[in-house]
Design an enzyme around this catalytic site. Structure first.
Site, mmCIF file in Angstrom:
data_model
loop_
_atom_site.group_PDB
_atom_site.id
_atom_site.type_symbol
_atom_site.label_atom_id
_atom_site.label_comp_id
_atom_site.label_asym_id
_atom_site.label_seq_id
_atom_site.Cartn_x
_atom_site.Cartn_y
_atom_site.Cartn_z
ATOM 1 N N HIS A 97 38.590 32.202 47.589
ATOM 2 C CA HIS A 97 39.594 32.989 48.092
ATOM 3 C C HIS A 97 39.185 33.212 49.442
ATOM 4 C CE1 HIS A 97 36.788 35.690 45.959
ATOM 5 N NE2 HIS A 97 37.036 36.646 46.999
ATOM 6 N N HIS A 99 39.914 36.284 52.143
ATOM 7 C CA HIS A 99 40.469 37.791 52.510
ATOM 8 C C HIS A 99 41.324 37.679 53.719
ATOM 9 C CE1 HIS A 99 37.621 39.644 49.650
ATOM 10 N NE2 HIS A 99 37.320 38.543 49.898
HETATM 11 P P1 AMP Z 1 34.699 39.008 46.755
HETATM 12 O O1 AMP Z 1 33.778 40.227 46.843
HETATM 13 O O2 AMP Z 1 34.705 38.260 48.096
HETATM 14 O O3 AMP Z 1 34.503 37.744 45.889
HETATM 15 O O4 AMP Z 1 36.534 39.452 46.749
HETATM 16 C C1 AMP Z 1 36.798 39.685 45.673
HETATM 17 C C2 AMP Z 1 37.879 40.596 45.695
HETATM 18 O O5 AMP Z 1 38.773 40.470 44.713
HETATM 19 C C3 AMP Z 1 37.708 42.223 45.894
HETATM 20 O O6 AMP Z 1 37.738 42.582 47.110
HETATM 21 C C4 AMP Z 1 38.263 42.832 44.834
HETATM 22 O O7 AMP Z 1 38.982 44.246 45.336
HETATM 23 C C5 AMP Z 1 39.548 41.804 44.546
HETATM 24 N N1 AMP Z 1 39.957 42.039 42.932
HETATM 25 C C6 AMP Z 1 39.155 42.086 41.926
HETATM 26 N N2 AMP Z 1 39.828 42.107 40.981
HETATM 27 C C7 AMP Z 1 41.307 42.028 41.408
HETATM 28 C C8 AMP Z 1 42.507 41.909 40.641
HETATM 29 N N3 AMP Z 1 42.608 42.137 39.373
HETATM 30 N N4 AMP Z 1 43.569 42.104 41.216
HETATM 31 C C9 AMP Z 1 43.428 42.103 43.028
HETATM 32 N N5 AMP Z 1 42.334 42.090 43.503
HETATM 33 C C10 AMP Z 1 41.261 41.926 42.765
#
Ligand code: AMP
Ligand code: ZN
Length: 130
Positions: A97, A99
Site C-alpha cells: 500500500h 500512504h
Molecule cells: P503500514 O504500517 O505502512 O503497514 O501501514 C498500515 C496502515 O494501515 C496504518 O497506517 C494503519 O493505520 C492502517 N490500517 C490498519 N487497519 C486498517 C483498517 N481496518 N482500515 C483502514 N486503515 C487501516
C-alpha cells in the site's frame, strides 16, 4: 486473509476513496493527518519490492491521480507519498500500500531531517552501484 484482503472482500468496513478493477483506496483508520489515504492492489501482494511491475504501475497510477485530488480538495500545502517495506521500515500490514499523507505546514510528523545516522557514503555508493 490479511486485513486489507478482508477489506477488499467486503468483510471489514472501510471508507472507499477510489475503486477500480485492480486498485482500492481507503481512508487510513488511524490517520497521520487529515486526508491520510491508503492505495492498494486488490491482488494480495506482500510489498513494493516483491510486487510485479504491472501491479506497481497500477497502484502508482492511482496514487498519482489521488494525491493531486486530495491535496486540492483539502487545501494541503504538500503531501508525503510513502510505502513501507518490512517491519524494520514500519510495515505493519503485509499487503502493498502507498500512504498519501497530506501536509499542512503545522505538524512535525514524518520528518526526514531529524535522524543523523553516520554513513560512509563512499562505501554505500560502491555497494549499490556494484
Ligand atoms: P503500514 O504500517 O505502512 O503497514 O501501514 C498500515 C496502515 O494501515 C496504518 O497506517 C494503519 O493505520 C492502517 N490500517 C490498519 N487497519 C486498517 C483498517 N481496518 N482500515 C483502514 N486503515 C487501516
Ligand atoms: Zn492481503
Amino acid at each position: 486473509m490479511c486485513v486489507f484482503c478482508e477489506i477488499i472482500a467486503g468483510n471489514i468496513p472501510s471508507r472507499k476513496v477510489y475503486e477500480d478493477e485492480h486498485v482500492l483506496a481507503i481512508m487510513d483508520i488511524n490517520p497521520l493527518s487529515a486526508g491520510h489515504t491508503l492505495v492498494m492492489p486488490k491482488k494480495h501482494t506482500e510489498d513494493f519490492i516483491t510486487a510485479d511491475t504491472e501491479t506497481v504501475h497500477q497502484v502508482i497510477d492511482v496514487t498519482h491521480t489521488l494525491a493531486e485530488r486530495i491535496v486540492k480538495a483539502l487545501g494541503a500545502q504538500g503531501v508525503n507519498i510513502v510505502t513501507n517495506v518490512g517491519e524494520a521500515a514500519g510495515q505493519s500490514v503485509s499487503h502493498l500500500h502507498f500512504h498519501i499523507i497530506p501536509r499542512y505546514g503545522n505538524d512535525a510528523a514524518l520528518s526526514f531531517h531529524e535522524a543523523e545516522t553516520p554513513v560512509d557514503l563512499d562505501d554505500v555508493f560502491a555497494k549499490i552501484t556494484a
